[in-house]
Design a protein around this motif. Structure first.
Motif, mmCIF file in Angstrom:
data_model
loop_
_atom_site.group_PDB
_atom_site.id
_atom_site.type_symbol
_atom_site.label_atom_id
_atom_site.label_comp_id
_atom_site.label_asym_id
_atom_site.label_seq_id
_atom_site.Cartn_x
_atom_site.Cartn_y
_atom_site.Cartn_z
ATOM 1 N N UNK A 1 27.682 9.232 18.594
ATOM 2 C CA UNK A 1 26.291 9.590 18.371
ATOM 3 C C UNK A 1 25.491 9.629 19.654
ATOM 4 N N UNK A 2 24.345 10.306 19.591
ATOM 5 C CA UNK A 2 23.400 10.372 20.702
ATOM 6 C C UNK A 2 22.032 9.942 20.189
ATOM 7 N N UNK A 3 21.353 9.132 20.991
ATOM 8 C CA UNK A 3 19.962 8.781 20.714
ATOM 9 C C UNK A 3 19.164 9.202 21.932
ATOM 10 N N UNK A 4 18.106 10.012 21.719
ATOM 11 C CA UNK A 4 17.444 10.680 22.840
ATOM 12 C C UNK A 4 15.977 10.280 22.913
ATOM 13 N N UNK A 5 15.602 9.649 24.010
ATOM 14 C CA UNK A 5 14.203 9.315 24.284
ATOM 15 C C UNK A 5 13.537 10.512 24.941
ATOM 16 N N UNK A 6 12.275 10.791 24.525
ATOM 17 C CA UNK A 6 11.581 11.987 24.992
ATOM 18 C C UNK A 6 10.242 11.623 25.630
ATOM 19 N N UNK A 7 9.810 12.416 26.617
ATOM 20 C CA UNK A 7 8.499 12.139 27.238
ATOM 21 C C UNK A 7 7.361 12.465 26.285
ATOM 22 N N UNK A 8 6.185 11.920 26.581
ATOM 23 C CA UNK A 8 4.994 12.271 25.815
ATOM 24 C C UNK A 8 4.491 13.646 26.212
ATOM 25 N N UNK A 9 3.364 14.038 25.656
ATOM 26 C CA UNK A 9 2.825 15.376 25.910
ATOM 27 C C UNK A 9 2.588 15.653 27.385
ATOM 28 N N UNK A 10 2.146 14.663 28.114
ATOM 29 C CA UNK A 10 1.885 14.863 29.532
ATOM 30 C C UNK A 10 3.057 14.541 30.423
#
Length: 643
Positions: free
Chosen positions: A132-141
């Motif tokens: 599996x992969x768990x992906x953290x993402x940046x906020x809008x800015x």
């Protein structure tokens, strides 16, 4: 090896009763993400489906040790952080098992996550490895500084580590890209026991003030709430955060700002001052020989810090392949208690020839692993001993393969190892023991029919609930095994003279069988203390049963103080010998520096006990038992034990 071969090897092929899957012949090279991407670009992932307020998945009994089919695919989970909505993505490959290994990714600014997973080859890699992969993402800015992102990362990782939609191995691989790397690295600094290995690309690293805030934090003797706290002796030196080995690779670090992070990880991994040039990983600083780090007391100096300064395309599938090669050399277990946490080498099923098989048990498909080491024939010439392994509650066969490290003992000693997988239990993404007696008897028939093994040298072992299975067998069905040895769970007959296995009561046979138990100072509450402390608990009742069955008393122990051995004298061992002999019949070891979870360092101790015994179960129900000081390596040293 083709992707079809790989799937067969990892998954097994279902059939009506017993099916097996193993790669045979000369192994071909495993297809890489780069090869697959060049050959056939993966179809788009599409829009991630929401996990927010989604019903929990149903049980899927058509799949042995797999997450429910309805959960495979691409998902999104949202978090409210300081009044702002943040998101993380989850990708579950079609054959992801329960408690799979996961790689946690922090994607860089300015990318579409689905396109990044496709273009970089991470999606193909997850499919190929059935992980599996768990992906953290940046906020809008975009990503902000690491410390400002901690609330988001903690919230996301908290969901990832404990939820009802999928389950995880318990230790993770981390890969951070660009400005996403420092927040992920900051989480590793704060929670080093939960990280197997990490890679960071084009990172600016962490501030020295942040690193220093954690460096001197010490791990104490507190264990999980249901376990016994560990009390250290006077003068004992506690482990610090910056003494927790964690294999680390920096690719393209910012030369002006990443220095503090590199220095921190070199110190944590106790590396040599000078690096060596490595064609795959750049400059490698290896853990020094003679290192005093607790986490590598068993495996030896296997950790490292690598730095690659050459330009590297972070989005290229070949880069992903190199990252996977670095990470998956390693495994780790015990994510709570530092003194039982161990970094180890991960089992390579292809290289070891591990078979992933399935069997129908009481109408339900069950998975199990069979490891026949190449040394089995050379050492035993068609009469190899067999160890049946019962993992702890919620531990699948694949989890326990790496957590206990029985494969290492098998490779060295030539014993065949059969690791049982449990069945779905409290939730559709967890497992527990079920139908153990039926499962074992079917497994025994398969092993005796299909493999060159010795029917007189069948052994049972297990951890926690799996130890409960093993110890129940020893009491109710001693004729099944030559000897038993297990960890962290004891069993004794109740007031009616019976023991229960999967809810069914069986009468105690009161017959001697060589038995060994290892437990931790910080173990389950009913194992607290020892046999001479005045507290009467299930440790004492277990010992009384086996001493009585063997015609022994507590007083005839080899030494009341226990013999000390192992790393930091962690093991305290008591042995009782068969009456009138020097043959061990009952053994107990207390690991003074661990909580409940098993350690691969204990597995050689278990085998060191088991290997000396053979038995002959007769049709009239009687059992003849034999002891060999050489473990049946020398002819003529076998003696019969009195029954």
């Amino acid at each position: 090896m083709t992707s079809i071969d790989r799937r067969r090897l990892l998954r097994g092929a279902a059939a009506s009763a017993v099916t097996a899957a193993v790669a045979t012949g000369a192994p071909a090279a495993t297809a890489t993400a780069a090869d697959r991407t060049a050959a056939r670009p993966a179809p788009p992932l599409g829009t991630a489906q929401p996990l927010d307020d989604r019903p929990f998945p149903s049980y899927d009994y058509t799949r042995a040790n797999k997450l429910p089919r309805e959960m495979t695919g691409y998902w999104e989970k949202s978090f409210a952080i300081g009044g702002t909505r943040r998101t993380a993505k989850v990708y579950l490959s079609p054959e992801t098992p329960i408690r799979s290994y996961f790689t946690v990714l922090a994607v860089p600014d300015g990318v579409d996550t689905a396109e990044f997973l496709r273009r970089s080859g991470w999606r193909d890699t997850a499919d190929e490895r059935e992980e599996g992969l768990f992906v953290l993402e940046p906020g809008e800015g975009g990503w902000t500084d690491a410390e400002s992102e901690l609330a988001y990362v903690e919230a996301a990782m908290g969901f990832f580590e404990s939820n009802r939609y999928f389950s995880v191995f318990g230790e993770h691989y981390l890969v951070g890209y660009g400005f996403g790397a420092p927040p992920l690295e900051a989480w590793a600094v704060a929670h080093p026991l939960r990280v197997i290995a990490q890679v960071h690309l084009n990172s600016r690293g962490l501030r020295e003030t942040y690193l220093n805030a954690y460096a001197g934090v010490e791990f104490d003797g507190r264990t999980a709430p249901s376990y016994t706290p560990v009390v250290f002796p006077d003068g004992f030196r506690l482990i610090r955060h910056d003494e927790t080995v964690l294999p680390t690779w920096y690719i393209g670090p910012d030369a002006n700002t990443a220095g503090a992070s590199l220095s921190y990880w070199k110190r944590a991994n106790d590396t040599l001052q000078r690096g060596e040039r490595d064609g795959a990983f750049g400059t490698v600083y290896r853990q020094r020989h003679g290192s005093g780090r607790w986490m590598t007391s068993h495996a030896g100096p296997i950790s490292q810090v690598a730095v690659e300064q050459r330009p590297t395309d972070p989005f290229a599938p070949r880069t992903t392949d190199r990252i996977v090669a670095f990470l998956t050399r390693y495994t780790r277990y015990e994510n709570f208690f530092a003194y039982g946490n161990q970094l180890n080498e991960r089992a390579d099923y292809r290289r070891l020839g591990v078979e992933v098989r399935t069997m129908t048990v009481e109408g339900q498909v069950r998975e199990y692993l069979v490891h026949v080491p190449r040394t089995a024939h050379r050492i035993w010439r068609g009469k190899a001993p067999v160890v049946f392994v019962w993992p702890g509650n919620s531990q699948t066969d694949k989890v326990f393969m790496d957590a206990a490290g029985w494969w290492e003992v098998a490779e060295r000693e030539g014993c065949v190892v059969v690791t049982v997988c449990e069945q779905y239990s409290a939730t559709s993404v967890s497992v527990s023991h079920r139908d153990s007696l039926v499962f074992f008897r079917q497994l025994r028939e398969v092993m005796l029919r299909e493999y060159p093994v010795d029917p007189g040298r069948l052994y049972s072992t297990g951890q926690s609930a799996g130890s409960g299975v093993t110890q129940t067998f020893a009491i109710a069905f001693p004729e099944h095994f030559a000897a038993v040895a297990s960890t962290s769970f004891t069993v004794a007959p109740d007031a009616t003279g019976t023991v229960s296995l999967d809810g069914v009561a069986h009468p105690a046979r009161h017959r001697p069988i060589p038995t060994y138990q290892i437990y931790g100072f910080g173990d389950l509450a009913f194992l607290e203390g020892g046999l001479w402390d005045g507290t009467d608990n299930r440790l004492d009742t277990w010992a009384r049963y086996h001493l009585d069955a063997g015609g022994l008393t507590l007083a005839v122990v080899d030494t009341v103080d226990g013999a000390l051995s192992g790393w930091q004298d962690r093991y305290q061992t008591w042995t009782w010998h068969a009456p009138g002999t020097q043959t061990p019949l009952l053994r107990l070891t207390k690991n003074n520096y661990r909580s409940h979870n098993t350690m691969p360092e204990e597995t050689p101790l278990l085998w060191g006990f088991l290997r000396h015994y053979r038995h002959e179960a007769r049709s009239d129900g009687t059992v003849a038992r034999y002891y060999s000081a050489s473990g049946f390596r020398r002819r003529g040293d076998e003696i019969r034990l009195r029954s």
